[in-house]
Design a protein around this motif. Sequence first.
Motif, PDB file in Angstrom:
ATOM      1  N   GLN A  17       0.958  -1.030   0.311  1.00 40.99           N
ATOM      2  CA  GLN A  17       0.107  -0.266   0.115  1.00 40.99           C
ATOM      3  C   GLN A  17       1.008   1.086  -0.018  1.00 40.99           C
ATOM      4  O   GLN A  17       0.659   2.242  -0.898  1.00 40.99           O
ATOM      5  CB  GLN A  17      -0.985  -0.048   1.053  1.00 40.99           C
ATOM      6  CG  GLN A  17      -2.175   1.181   1.463  1.00 40.99           C
ATOM      7  CD  GLN A  17      -2.648   0.671   2.644  1.00 40.99           C
ATOM      8  OE1 GLN A  17      -2.980   0.440   3.104  1.00 40.99           O
ATOM      9  NE2 GLN A  17      -3.264   2.009   2.063  1.00 40.99           N
ATOM     10  N   HIS A  18       1.705   1.262   0.672  1.00 35.34           N
ATOM     11  CA  HIS A  18       2.648   2.600   0.798  1.00 35.34           C
ATOM     12  C   HIS A  18       4.333   2.402   0.705  1.00 35.34           C
ATOM     13  O   HIS A  18       4.860   3.508   0.411  1.00 35.34           O
ATOM     14  CB  HIS A  18       2.552   2.518   2.843  1.00 35.34           C
ATOM     15  CG  HIS A  18       1.235   3.283   3.022  1.00 35.34           C
ATOM     16  ND1 HIS A  18       1.015   4.411   2.682  1.00 35.34           N
ATOM     17  CD2 HIS A  18       0.562   2.295   3.994  1.00 35.34           C
ATOM     18  CE1 HIS A  18      -0.339   4.014   4.420  1.00 35.34           C
ATOM     19  NE2 HIS A  18      -0.896   2.726   4.278  1.00 35.34           N
ATOM     20  N   ILE A  19       4.636   1.088   0.166  1.00 35.53           N
ATOM     21  CA  ILE A  19       6.027   1.246  -0.832  1.00 35.53           C
ATOM     22  C   ILE A  19       5.703   1.398  -1.958  1.00 35.53           C
ATOM     23  O   ILE A  19       5.253   0.464  -3.047  1.00 35.53           O
ATOM     24  CB  ILE A  19       7.129   0.419  -0.193  1.00 35.53           C
ATOM     25  CG1 ILE A  19       6.860   0.149   1.950  1.00 35.53           C
ATOM     26  CG2 ILE A  19       8.119  -0.003  -0.211  1.00 35.53           C
ATOM     27  CD1 ILE A  19       7.353   1.365   2.244  1.00 35.53           C
ATOM     28  N   GLY A  20       6.702   1.967  -2.990  1.00 37.47           N
ATOM     29  CA  GLY A  20       6.959   2.128  -4.005  1.00 37.47           C
ATOM     30  C   GLY A  20       7.417   0.810  -4.223  1.00 37.47           C
ATOM     31  O   GLY A  20       8.356   0.218  -4.384  1.00 37.47           O
ATOM     32  N   LYS A  21       7.105   0.436  -6.183  1.00 36.02           N
ATOM     33  CA  LYS A  21       6.936  -0.659  -6.255  1.00 36.02           C
ATOM     34  C   LYS A  21       7.994  -0.988  -7.089  1.00 36.02           C
ATOM     35  O   LYS A  21       8.549  -2.394  -7.009  1.00 36.02           O
ATOM     36  CB  LYS A  21       5.551  -1.308  -7.024  1.00 36.02           C
ATOM     37  CG  LYS A  21       4.218  -0.727  -6.982  1.00 36.02           C
ATOM     38  CD  LYS A  21       3.800  -1.883  -5.713  1.00 36.02           C
ATOM     39  CE  LYS A  21       2.086  -2.098  -5.522  1.00 36.02           C
ATOM     40  NZ  LYS A  21       1.851  -0.807  -5.297  1.00 36.02           N
TER      41      LYS A  21
END
Length: 471
Positions: A17-21
């Motif tokens: 949800q919160h960390i860049g892919k």
Amino acid sequence: MSLETLPKEETLRLREQHIGKSCTLFFKDDPLKIVKGDGQYMYDEIGTKYLDCINNVAHVGHCNPHVTRAAARQMSLIYTNSRYLHDAMVIYAKRLTQYFPENLSVCYFVNSGSEANDLALRLARAHTKHKDVIAVDSAYHGHLTSIVEISPYKFENIKGHKKKNWVHIAPLPCNYRGKFNKDKYDDDEVIGKLYANEVAKLIENAHEKGRAIAAFISESMLSCGGQVIPPKGYLKEVYRLVREAGGVCIADEVQVGFGRIGSSMWAFQHPNNDVVPDIVTLGKPIGNGHPVACVVTTPEVAASFEALGAEYFNTYGGNPCSMAIANAVLDVIEKENLLKNAANVGSFLIESLEKLADKYQVIGNVRGCGLFIGVELVRERTSKRPAGHLAEWVVRRFRDERIIMSTEGKYSNVLKFKPPMTFNMEDAQNWITVFTSIMKQIETEEVSSSSSSSASTSSVDSLFSSCEELA
């Protein structure tokens, strides 16, 4: 909810949800959640112990007691920026430069290897008044915009990226798979000369276009390129050519420095290299995981940078806590004689791996020194067709045996080995035992691992095929 009680599934959900892919994980299908480290071992959230064979950041071992005590002690006193006088910085600079040739005596402290290489480019351009840079194919020097431009390992995978006209890429000087190799030439020095001639051509082409070379930058041993030791005399000849062209030579020791090769503190001192750079960049192991890095250069280069007129200020670079940690890391390297350990354990590993290579045809090449080793896997030896998917399967089998490994190289077919320097002979014997069992499994073509395929295979071809489906 505290971090200690966060279930792994929730950690994964929050990361999604919160960390860049683009921030990737090892073992993407079932990533490890590591919550504790001790020496050359790491532990997951349920207490499973893993032997760490790739973490060259924790140079003197995860959570080294001497290093952590030094950090805590300094943080309890003062942790501020580097524009105040503090003994820890100057003491460390003096200690560090004693390991270098005499003229490499000026230090700039930064936060990461990427920053160190960015500053090295600025120093080179200030000193030479030129712009162009020669780098090596498959090289990785960091993630800053300026450094991605000279890192083919990165920019070749960026959609739409075009190599800048001030960047010149030399062939990877690999004497196994490269343009000039041992199949064609018996003498390693001849191979080194041929690869150096490729750099001479780049310089000539640049000059024909009215361009001028500021710097040649290369790791003293090429890690992302596949754990490659340059052919004998290659760097010496390249350094001569670059200096004749008015450029300077930058040795990136971020991954291979601080005694990893066993025979010397710096990889540029290895007998195959035997050079003295104009600028050296350091990172990763310097702080055992704490964000500290360094550029070491000559008084002449430093004076050229100062002549530009702008001050150089790095808020956290060289702060008292970083310097206390860096000093403590040097303490451990010296007191525990970690260079000798790297030399002894590395010799055992390479000798054992060469014996295995005589027996198992998928081992195309074994190379390295100290605790910097690469094992290149191939489908068959004549064509050297890379076995990248097989290498990935081998890494998963290692994980089944509670050993953390990874792959490297342009085809991801090189098993890379860069453990903490505390990796000992018992660990090495265990590693060889496990690797031997994996090789036997491949030889007998019986692959039914829970982490790989659901059924046994009946031929080497189907083994490769099943691995490809998993990768």
